[in-house]
Design an enzyme around this catalytic site. Structure first.
Site, PDB file in Angstrom:
ATOM      1  N   CYS A   1      16.685 -23.047 -19.034  1.00 34.07           N
ATOM      2  CA  CYS A   1      17.038 -22.809 -17.629  1.00 34.07           C
ATOM      3  C   CYS A   1      15.926 -23.368 -16.735  1.00 34.07           C
ATOM      4  O   CYS A   1      14.760 -22.970 -16.861  1.00 34.07           O
ATOM      5  CB  CYS A   1      17.210 -21.310 -17.376  1.00 34.07           C
TER       6      CYS A   1
ATOM      7  N   GLU B   1      -9.388   6.715  16.105  1.00 35.78           N
ATOM      8  CA  GLU B   1      -9.564   5.252  16.076  1.00 35.78           C
ATOM      9  C   GLU B   1      -8.409   4.653  15.297  1.00 35.78           C
ATOM     10  O   GLU B   1      -7.750   5.353  14.539  1.00 35.78           O
ATOM     11  CB  GLU B   1     -10.857   4.894  15.309  1.00 35.78           C
TER      12      GLU B   1
ATOM     13  N   GLU C   1       3.788   1.712  -1.219  1.00 34.89           N
ATOM     14  CA  GLU C   1       4.330   1.994  -2.546  1.00 34.89           C
ATOM     15  C   GLU C   1       3.231   2.499  -3.484  1.00 34.89           C
ATOM     16  O   GLU C   1       3.443   3.410  -4.287  1.00 34.89           O
ATOM     17  CB  GLU C   1       4.990   0.729  -3.127  1.00 34.89           C
ATOM     18  N   TYR C   2       2.040   1.896  -3.352  1.00 34.38           N
ATOM     19  CA  TYR C   2       0.915   2.339  -4.191  1.00 34.38           C
ATOM     20  C   TYR C   2       0.593   3.809  -3.880  1.00 34.38           C
ATOM     21  O   TYR C   2       0.451   4.633  -4.780  1.00 34.38           O
ATOM     22  CB  TYR C   2      -0.308   1.449  -3.933  1.00 34.38           C
ATOM     23  N   ASP C   3       0.513   4.120  -2.577  1.00 28.82           N
ATOM     24  CA  ASP C   3       0.216   5.504  -2.184  1.00 28.82           C
ATOM     25  C   ASP C   3       1.269   6.471  -2.719  1.00 28.82           C
ATOM     26  O   ASP C   3       0.956   7.577  -3.139  1.00 28.82           O
ATOM     27  CB  ASP C   3       0.162   5.632  -0.655  1.00 28.82           C
TER      28      ASP C   3
ATOM     29  N   CYS D   1      21.397 -22.579 -13.878  1.00 34.38           N
ATOM     30  CA  CYS D   1      21.784 -23.409 -15.020  1.00 34.38           C
ATOM     31  C   CYS D   1      23.243 -23.213 -15.430  1.00 34.38           C
ATOM     32  O   CYS D   1      23.740 -23.911 -16.314  1.00 34.38           O
ATOM     33  CB  CYS D   1      20.868 -23.136 -16.204  1.00 34.38           C
TER      34      CYS D   1
ATOM     35  N   ASP E   1      -7.195  -2.550   8.525  1.00 36.65           N
ATOM     36  CA  ASP E   1      -6.825  -2.897   7.157  1.00 36.65           C
ATOM     37  C   ASP E   1      -7.626  -4.124   6.718  1.00 36.65           C
ATOM     38  O   ASP E   1      -7.183  -5.260   6.864  1.00 36.65           O
ATOM     39  CB  ASP E   1      -5.326  -3.179   7.108  1.00 36.65           C
TER      40      ASP E   1
ATOM     41  N   LYS F   1      -1.434   7.846   8.069  1.00 36.77           N
ATOM     42  CA  LYS F   1      -0.844   6.552   7.707  1.00 36.77           C
ATOM     43  C   LYS F   1       0.498   6.399   8.410  1.00 36.77           C
ATOM     44  O   LYS F   1       1.366   7.272   8.274  1.00 36.77           O
ATOM     45  CB  LYS F   1      -0.639   6.477   6.192  1.00 36.77           C
TER      46      LYS F   1
ATOM     47  N   CYS G   1      19.504 -14.184 -17.098  1.00 36.21           N
ATOM     48  CA  CYS G   1      20.069 -15.421 -17.621  1.00 36.21           C
ATOM     49  C   CYS G   1      19.636 -15.557 -19.081  1.00 36.21           C
ATOM     50  O   CYS G   1      18.455 -15.407 -19.400  1.00 36.21           O
ATOM     51  CB  CYS G   1      19.541 -16.596 -16.786  1.00 36.21           C
TER      52      CYS G   1
ATOM     53  N   ARG H   1     -18.032  -2.255  -0.706  1.00 39.32           N
ATOM     54  CA  ARG H   1     -18.041  -0.860  -1.113  1.00 39.32           C
ATOM     55  C   ARG H   1     -18.115  -0.707  -2.641  1.00 39.32           C
ATOM     56  O   ARG H   1     -18.716   0.208  -3.159  1.00 39.32           O
ATOM     57  CB  ARG H   1     -16.774  -0.169  -0.596  1.00 39.32           C
TER      58      ARG H   1
ATOM     59  N   ASP I   1       0.835  -1.206   0.000  1.00 46.04           N
ATOM     60  CA  ASP I   1       0.000   0.000   0.000  1.00 46.04           C
ATOM     61  C   ASP I   1       0.862   1.245   0.000  1.00 46.04           C
ATOM     62  O   ASP I   1       0.545   2.246  -0.615  1.00 46.04           O
ATOM     63  CB  ASP I   1      -0.823   0.054   1.293  1.00 46.04           C
TER      64      ASP I   1
ATOM     65  N   TYR J   1     -17.597   1.020  12.438  1.00 50.76           N
ATOM     66  CA  TYR J   1     -17.138   2.332  12.909  1.00 50.76           C
ATOM     67  C   TYR J   1     -18.001   3.483  12.444  1.00 50.76           C
ATOM     68  O   TYR J   1     -17.674   4.632  12.696  1.00 50.76           O
ATOM     69  CB  TYR J   1     -15.689   2.584  12.485  1.00 50.76           C
TER      70      TYR J   1
ATOM     71  N   LYS K   1      -7.032   2.584  12.194  1.00 50.15           N
ATOM     72  CA  LYS K   1      -7.507   2.323  10.832  1.00 50.15           C
ATOM     73  C   LYS K   1      -7.334   0.825  10.576  1.00 50.15           C
ATOM     74  O   LYS K   1      -6.210   0.315  10.651  1.00 50.15           O
ATOM     75  CB  LYS K   1      -6.697   3.142   9.838  1.00 50.15           C
TER      76      LYS K   1
ATOM     77  N   SER L   1     -14.006   7.084   0.768  1.00 51.00           N
ATOM     78  CA  SER L   1     -12.708   6.668   1.283  1.00 51.00           C
ATOM     79  C   SER L   1     -12.219   7.755   2.252  1.00 51.00           C
ATOM     80  O   SER L   1     -13.020   8.580   2.691  1.00 51.00           O
ATOM     81  CB  SER L   1     -11.772   6.523   0.090  1.00 51.00           C
ATOM     82  N   LEU L   2     -10.948   7.773   2.553  1.00 52.32           N
ATOM     83  CA  LEU L   2     -10.401   8.811   3.439  1.00 52.32           C
ATOM     84  C   LEU L   2      -9.184   9.425   2.776  1.00 52.32           C
ATOM     85  O   LEU L   2      -8.437   8.743   2.087  1.00 52.32           O
ATOM     86  CB  LEU L   2      -9.959   8.182   4.766  1.00 52.32           C
TER      87      LEU L   2
ATOM     88  N   CYS M   1      24.431 -17.911 -14.338  1.00 56.75           N
ATOM     89  CA  CYS M   1      23.136 -18.134 -13.681  1.00 56.75           C
ATOM     90  C   CYS M   1      23.289 -19.215 -12.605  1.00 56.75           C
ATOM     91  O   CYS M   1      23.796 -20.308 -12.897  1.00 56.75           O
ATOM     92  CB  CYS M   1      22.120 -18.578 -14.732  1.00 56.75           C
TER      93      CYS M   1
ATOM     94  N   GLU N   1     -15.537  -2.641   8.679  1.00 53.36           N
ATOM     95  CA  GLU N   1     -14.486  -3.333   7.957  1.00 53.36           C
ATOM     96  C   GLU N   1     -14.502  -4.814   8.326  1.00 53.36           C
ATOM     97  O   GLU N   1     -14.506  -5.152   9.508  1.00 53.36           O
ATOM     98  CB  GLU N   1     -13.163  -2.689   8.413  1.00 53.36           C
TER      99      GLU N   1
END
Ligand code: IVH
Length: 684
Positions: free
Chosen positions: A449, A134, A58-60, A428, A138, A331, A443, A157, A56, A243, A136, A105-106, A425, A191
């Site tokens: 391989c 509160e 990295e996505y954010d 192989c 997941d 976060k 490789c 949702r 998440d 919630y 959060k 969402s938030l 490699c 959730e």
């Protein structure tokens, strides 16, 4: 599919190259295009397939990068940009439900100073600055409807406006009360989650069966909620925390803290960690206090939610298209810990990319024991100057494989060893090369391989839903010398299959049946199984709905491919490269000779057939249908009905006075369902 990504059960998992945003040469417009493409793929993996390849966090970070570019180039913003959207679309498996009030969402903040901006924007009078803080959770957001105290409906949702009706599955969540005190119409939101003990048990069982593992409890929760069979939901042990009380004022509730108490009084489970905070300082203290302590909870939280307590003010404060302005999610950064690098292994992925993986002194992180960390590529080892024996800081964003943030160079003793990049490699012994413009070593032995072959088998099997063909069996197959092309899997006979370790005649027969079934999978699954770079299920669906058959796709030029909605230039080039390769064309010919379904039109018709390829047998008397009516229903939904049980049978529907078929089904481990479950399955 990105080159060096592998979400297989083995856990070899690194970031796709395109995620590395230090691609400074790309101009901003091109980067925006790239980000739309990358984010669409990851949103699909996350929301539709419950199988993310990146964390998440990295996505954010990618969403934020896009947001910044969108601010600079508002004229280029896509209508369905992930910066504007809530979640994924409702899937076609379940009945659709329109939410009476959108499920939002938030907005996220990542530091106390960003939180201060949220606070300042609210512009509150002194005595109004009371917040409910509160954790959060997941999990997967759901809405529950009670009528006169009875649970009558529950939905996911979806895209925020339209969700999926998952009432039956929610009934299988033990902690969800089927009856509450409150009368009239009550809608509550919360959730669904999977606590660590259930998650660990589930993955252990899946590993034993050779099935792919869930990357984290959230994916396990949302994947489980979308099962067509409520018994599976019951078995896996989901939990729920509520919630949000919709239309709280109608229930005489005027604040979020009172709403949480109201929920608890009605036996609706409320997440235990929350606090009414007066002023920003108390809010900050709550957030900091739980930053580390959250690791002791038996469920995953990735942040704290700060909500203005006085909910009578909410309507005037309002919301953006995707999030309320009266609440924000803080976060937490991914949890980090110190460990030591004991050694560095190199794994070889499906496309020959060599990925270094560090073996660590075991350390506890985000609720699990961590003993390996991904190192992405050899450049990264050099850049971070990572040596065997180094003390390092490791982090894990509640999911996937942990990574090394930095080396504690001040703790070096001088005995640390510099890691030497391999020239051959490890699987192989063939040469490895560095491809221009890529950080990875690869490789060159694509045709033989064993490591590449093994990963291709696992990838192929998982996209074609071939149960039982997991990591261990694939490794043996690759080492056996019996498989040159993936199509050779279909040429092995019973004695070939039963010669492998832990494969009795029964399992061998099962695999043969699974392979046979895989030939009738929708063409989009087959296209995705081929392993074309960047072409996962979502892109494969797009290709199948824009071309009539494989020949048309094979002959499509770059321009045509990149003109398709959802296929960018990068993917188009990867598709061309795939069809320009002789070995790939040979594989396609062999698959065609095996009667694989390359008719994309058929695929499109199958899309909504929820029982596609499922084989049913009936026994005994049904209360609601004549036998042939039930059979017709199954056929209408894409399934098949046969008279006798075999290992290919998916379901035995047992009515009253079922006979010998029952014991045969038990012997062959065929799933037995009663009429009620059958009804649920066809109505889902
Ligand atoms: S309040 C109108 N409170 O996080 C906004 N959401 O990333 C209602 N979530 O969509 C959301 N824990 O699914 C709220 N304590 C909590 C939460 C929570 C988890 C989820 C929720 C939301 C998502 C945003």
């Amino acid at each position: 599919m990105a080159e060096n990504v592998n979400a297989g059960a083995s856990g070899e998992l690194t970031l796709p190259l395109l995620l590395q945003s230090d691609n400074k040469d790309n101009n901003e417009v091109q980067r925006m295009d790239e980000l739309y493409e990358i984010l669409a793929r990851h949103a699909h993996l996350y929301y539709d397939l419950d199988s993310p390849e990146i964390s998440d966090f990295e996505y954010d970070a990618l969403v934020r990068e896009l947001l910044e570019l969108e601010l600079k180039h508002p004229e280029l913003i896509h209508a369905n940009s992930p910066t504007k959207r809530v979640g994924g679309a409702a899937s076609s498996k379940f009945k659709k439900i329109t939410h009476k009030m959108p499920m939002l969402s938030l907005d996220n903040v990542f530091s106390l100073s960003e939180l201060e901006n949220f606070y300042a924007r609210l512009n509150l009078n002194i005595n109004k600055d009371i917040f409910t803080c509160e954790m959060k959770i997941d999990g997967a957001a759901v809405s529950l409807i009670y009528q006169d105290g009875k649970f009558i409906r529950g939905a996911t949702r979806g895209d925020g406006k339209i969700g999926e009706d998952i009432t039956e599955n929610l009934k299988a969540v033990k902690s969800l009360p089927k009856v509450i005190k409150a009368q009239g119409l009550v809608e509550v939101r919360g959730e669904v989650l999977m606590k660590w003990p259930s998650f660990n048990n589930l993955n252990k069982a899946r590993e034993a069966k050779g099935e792919s593992l869930f990357a984290n409890p959230r994916n396990a929760a949302s994947g489980t909620l979308r099962q067509l069979d409520a018994n599976i939901v019951a078995e896996r042990g989901l939990d729920i925390f509520l919630y949000y009380l919709v239309d709280a004022e109608a229930h005489g509730v005027k604040s979020q803290s009172d709403a949480l108490s109201w929920l608890a009084e009605n036996n609706l489970p409320v997440q235990p960690v929350w606090q009414k905070c007066i002023g920003l300082e108390q809010v900050n203290n709550f957030i900091l206090n739980w930053q580390d302590k959250r690791a002791e909870l038996d469920y995953v939280t990735d942040g704290a939610v700060v909500k203005l307590d006085d909910l009578t003010l909410w309507p005037a404060i309002g919301a953006t298209s995707h999030a309320p302005r009266w609440a924000v999610a803080y976060k937490y950064p991914p949890e980090a810990a110190r460990s030591k690098i004991l050694s560095i292994d190199i794994s070889v992925g499906r496309t020959g990319v060599l990925t270094p993986v560090a073996n660590l002194e075991p350390v506890r992180l985000s609720g699990t024991q961590v003993s390996r960390a991904g190192l992405h590529n050899f450049e990264e080892i050099k850049r971070k100057d990572i040596r065997v024996g180094d003390v390092v800081k490791v982090r894990k964003a509640a999911e996937i494989i942990p990574e090394i943030i930095e080396v504690e160079k001040n703790l070096r003793t001088g005995s640390e060893e510099v890691f030497k990049e391999p020239e051959t490699c490890p699987a192989c012994g063939e040469r490895v090369v560095k491809i221009k413009g890529e950080a990875a070593l690869r490789c060159v032995n694509r045709a033989a391989c064993p490591a590449q072959l093994k990963e291709s088998i696992v990838y192929f099997a998982s996209h074609l839903n071939i149960m039982g063909l997991g990591d261990k069996l694939a490794e043996q197959l690759a080492a056996s010398g019996k498989i040159k092309f993936l199509s050779d899997l279909y040429n092995l006979n019973l004695s070939d299959w039963s010669s492998f370790d832990k494969m009795g005649v029964k399992s061998a027969n099962k695999i043969l049946a699974e392979l046979e079934k895989s030939k009738t999978q929708p063409a989009a699954n087959l296209i995705a199984a081929l392993g074309i770079r960047y072409v996962g299920k979502a892109a494969a669906e797009i290709l199948c709905s824009n071309f009539n058959d494989l020949n048309e796709l094979k002959n499509a030029g770059l321009e045509k491919l990149s003109s398709l909605d959802g296929i960018g230039d990068v993917t188009a080039e990867a598709i061309r490269a795939f069809f320009n390769d002789k070995l790939n064309l040979e594989l396609l010919n062999r698959l065609k000779a095996l009667n694989f379904n390359f008719n994309f039109k058929l695929n499109n018709n199958l899309k909504d057939n929820k029982l596609a390829n499922k084989i049913f047998v009936f026994t005994g008397e049904l209360a609601n249908f004549k036998r042939d009516e039930a059979a017709q229903l199954v056929k209408n939904l894409g399934g098949r009905v046969t008279n006798s049980i075999s290992s290919k049978t998916d379901y035995l529907v047992a009515g009253d006075k079922g006979g010998s078929k029952l014991s045969k089904a038990e012997k062959l481990s065929v799933k037995i369902i009663d009429e009620q479950e059958f009804l649920r399955l066809i109505n889902a």
